[in-house]
Design an enzyme around this catalytic site. Structure first.
Site: not given
Ligand code: GRF
Length: 212
Positions: A15-16, A88, A105, A107, A141, A143, A172
């Site tokens: 959907s993004n 994912m 990204n 989140h 690292e 997120d 989002e």
């Protein structure tokens, strides 16, 4: 200014991706949608929009093979920006190093709160007043890269994990295309993985903050 080439990595619904496709701009062009799941609905969304797709099925390859194939594909695509949108798989270090400062990204939490999974449940359990989404640079690292933008919303007393997830998704879809557009029109530049505002847009405050 020439339009920037972006690649979007997905694993599922997309959907993004759809919001990024639908955003009206000449600042970016999606040159490929890549999925680690052959059945990802987002691949159909890309096909309907005439965007080339590539699937590297993560269950057909060992982790090492998958990582090598993904790295090769991304090198071949040579995009200006790599956009993770519900991808994912954790990118391995070689990919992050090869595209340092070029991967972003989204989140579903107000980072640095709630890295990883189950962010909506965690926000409810903590009785937080606000929840939301964050767009950040991808570093080794998880997120934890520099934050480019956040969209914040009020948690209502009736919210459940399901309603909150839906609200965050809506947030989002506003935030992500906007931040991508700012990067592609060079209002935000990511130098050495630190988001920097270029001089001509001194009016922009980084991180960009949107309150819904
Ligand atoms: C989004 O909630 C995003 O924050 C997370 O994965 C989800 C992807 O949703 N990284 P969609 O596939 O874009 O609908």
């Amino acid at each position: 200014m020439t339009s920037k080439n972006i690649v979007v990595l997905i694993s599922g619904n997309g959907s993004n991706l759809q919001a990024i496709i639908d955003h009206k701009t000449y600042n970016y062009k999606i040159i490929c949608v890549v999925s680690d799941q052959e059945e990802a609905y987002g691949l159909s969304r890309a096909k309907w929009a005439n965007i080339p797709t590539q699937a590297i099925s993560s269950n057909k390859f060992s982790k090492k093979e998958f990582d090598a194939l993904l790295l090769k594909l991304l090198i071949d695509l040579n995009a200006d920006l790599i956009v993770l949108a519900g991808f994912m798989k954790i990118l391995n270090e070689d990919v992050v190093n090869a595209f340092n400062g070029k991967i972003i990204n989204i989140h579903p939490s107000l980072l640095p709160k709630y890295k990883g999974l189950d962010t909506h449940r965690k926000a409810l359990e903590a009785k937080d007043k606000y929840h939301g989404a964050t767009v950040h640079c991808v570093t080794k690292e998880l997120d934890a890269g520099p934050i480019l933008g956040q969209c914040q919303l009020l948690i209502s007393k009736d919210d459940t994990e399901t309603t909150l997830k839906e609200k965050v998704h809506q947030a989002e879809h506003i935030l992500y295309p906007l931040i991508i557009d700012y990067i592609c029109n060079e209002s935000i530049s990511i130098a050495n993985n630190q988001p920097q505002v270029i001089q001509k847009r001194k009016d922009l405050q980084i991180p960009i903050r949107i309150n819904l």
